[in-house]
Enzyme design. Structure first.
Site, PDB file in Angstrom:
ATOM      1  CG  HIS A 138      54.697  43.541  55.844  1.00  0.00           C
ATOM      2  ND1 HIS A 138      54.192  42.282  55.438  1.00  0.00           N
ATOM      3  CD2 HIS A 138      54.000  44.215  54.958  1.00  0.00           C
ATOM      4  CE1 HIS A 138      52.993  42.550  54.611  1.00  0.00           C
ATOM      5  NE2 HIS A 138      52.966  43.618  54.292  1.00  0.00           N
ATOM      6  CE  LYS A 140      50.441  44.022  57.869  1.00  0.00           C
ATOM      7  NZ  LYS A 140      51.126  43.286  56.694  1.00  0.00           N
ATOM      8  CG  ASP A 145      47.373  47.368  80.643  1.00  0.00           C
ATOM      9  OD1 ASP A 145      47.864  48.232  80.453  1.00  0.00           O
ATOM     10  OD2 ASP A 145      46.092  47.377  80.978  1.00  0.00           O
ATOM     11  CG  HIS A 348      45.859  41.795  53.434  1.00  0.00           C
ATOM     12  ND1 HIS A 348      46.208  42.179  54.485  1.00  0.00           N
ATOM     13  CD2 HIS A 348      46.623  42.516  52.483  1.00  0.00           C
ATOM     14  CE1 HIS A 348      47.428  42.690  54.628  1.00  0.00           C
ATOM     15  NE2 HIS A 348      47.801  43.051  53.348  1.00  0.00           N
ATOM     16  CE  LYS A 350      49.715  39.691  54.832  1.00  0.00           C
ATOM     17  NZ  LYS A 350      49.474  39.873  53.361  1.00  0.00           N
ATOM     18  CG  ASP A 355      48.486  16.874  59.108  1.00  0.00           C
ATOM     19  OD1 ASP A 355      47.849  16.632  57.882  1.00  0.00           O
ATOM     20  OD2 ASP A 355      49.481  16.218  59.229  1.00  0.00           O
TER      21      ASP A 355
END
Length: 439
Positions: A138, A140, A145, A348, A350, A355
């Site tokens: 899952h 991303k 470089d 979508h 997450k 604090d």
């Protein structure tokens, strides 16, 4: 421009202890990083294209979902231009997440010299009966470089396009982080390991017998195995270990959830932050059905006076996921937790903020798939200025939501029954997937 940063106000245990990054089961924080918060693909994709155009020797990507339509097509075109000028481009995509991508897209990328491999290709007929097929990559992630990385929850898909609901006039809410500094090292190593595992899985059956007979190929097998491990090499460990004690400018940690050593690293880091919260906790996630330990931590935080806010889907993309979250509303609201539903568009993101100096952004939802099954990747940041930037964006997001009132939820007993049913379903699903964990 990068977000202005300063050192955190409180010292923190690095969890380094002289061992390799992957050997640790808690976040390993390093200083000397520069971070930029990116909201939605409309910010992420131009930033990626800019860095891709500057690339000199390598680009590595690990992506759950790849789509050639709209905004994301610009990134694919930039990758092809980079490959044509001699940059080594490697892309590993998940077999389920990218199953609907047109075959012509993969053909085009490979024809331009991009090394593409698919992690666990999806099999419609027998895939559902193979428990390993249920454990998806899952991630991303992108590293350019070996120095600039992108980590977040944003798939390579246009902000206005949803695979289940088609095109929309509104931009999906999502976040990512652009990072430069030592935190990019474990990100790069993770992508390389996943790419090697996917490549090895493809040719395993073809090479098994020749490997037995050919010593040269056996050496290649050992080399592939070393590449497929998450641990940093000795040369990679030295600067990373030194950076772990660097108190400035920005301290952050790259954290994984996998089915090997890092099974609960992301979840435990979140629970620890919740338990240490003094004033505020904000959680943004589209899929919310956490285990009992995390729910209790939220309830206890609210009981000691911490303001706890959840931002969940108002526009539901997957009905079963929306229902799973809503059976928890009664329990959470009765214990003083605010629940807001985002109304402006699909959600979508997450994200979690605690604090003024702790936050995390990544691919991990708070549901059984992310917490127990899938491979996930987040970045945890300990920095007041970066967290303040995120806080301002989250306030805007909460302003585009509606507060859920207790009277608007289901009846108490109906909620309890629904919760019990979903808990049993989650346990059954995980057992079928070969996981007998907590839930």
């Amino acid at each position: 421009m990068p977000v202005p940063v300063r050192a955190p106000t409180e010292p923190e245990d690095d969890g380094w202890q002289g061992l390799a990054w992957y050997a640790q089961r808690k976040p390993v924080f390093t200083g000397g990083n520069e971070l930029r918060l990116l909201k939605a693909g409309q910010a992420l994709f131009p930033a990626m294209c800019e860095q891709i155009e500057r690339a000199h020797h390598s680009i590595w990507l690990a992506l759950y979902l790849v789509s050639p339509y709209g905004q994301s097509g610009a990134v694919l075109q930039a990758l092809q231009r980079a490959a044509r000028r001699g940059v080594k481009v490697h892309l590993v995509a998940d077999g389920v997440g990218s199953h609907d991508a047109p075959p012509s897209m993969w053909t085009q990328l490979r024809s331009e010299g991009i090394d593409v491999v698919i992690h666990r290709p999806f099999h419609r007929i027998w895939g559902m009966f193979n428990s390993s097929e249920w454990r998806r990559m899952h991630f991303k992630l992108c590293v350019i470089d070996e120095s600039v990385s992108f980590v977040g929850g944003i798939n390579l898909i246009d902000d206005r396009f949803d695979l289940h609901n088609g095109w929309s006039d509104t931009i999906r809410l999502d976040y990512a982080v652009e990072a430069s500094g030592p935190v990019s090292t474990p990100v790069l190593h993770t992508i390389k390991a996943m790419w090697t595992r996917a490549q090895f899985g493809q040719d395993w059956r073809d090479e098994l017998w020749p490997l037995v007979q050919d010593s040269g190929r056996m050496r290649r097998l050992r080399h592939l195995w070393q590449q497929a491990r998450m641990r940093l090499t000795p040369s990679e460990q030295a600067p990373f270990a030194k950076a772990a004690s660097n108190p400035h400018p920005t301290r952050c940690a790259f954290v994984l959830r996998d089915n090997l050593r890092q099974r609960r690293t992301i979840e435990r880091a979140a629970i620890q932050a919740i338990k240490q919260a003094r004033h505020e906790i904000d959680i943004v996630t589209p899929y919310f059905y956490p285990g009992r330990q995390l729910r209790l931590a939220l309830r206890h935080a609210a009981a000691r006076g911490v303001r706890v806010r959840l931002l969940l889907q108002g526009k539901v993309d997957l009905p079963i996921a929306g229902l799973a979250a809503r059976v928890l509303y009664d329990e959470l609201i009765r214990h003083g937790i605010e629940i807001h539903e985002y109304q402006k568009a699909f959600l979508h993101a997450k994200v979690m903020r605690v604090d003024k100096d702790w936050c995390t952004i990544g691919s991990s939802n708070l549901d059984p798939l992310s917490l127990v099954l899938n491979m996930e990747a987040n970045v945890i940041v300990r920095d007041q200025h970066f967290t303040a930037t995120l806080t301002r964006e989250l306030e805007s997001d909460f302003a585009d939501s509606q507060l859920v009132q207790l009277a608007a939820t289901q009846r108490h007993w109906a909620d309890r029954m629904g919760h019990w049913l979903f808990r049993m379903a989650a346990k059954l699903y995980l057992r079928l997937a070969g996981i007998s964990g907590h839930y």
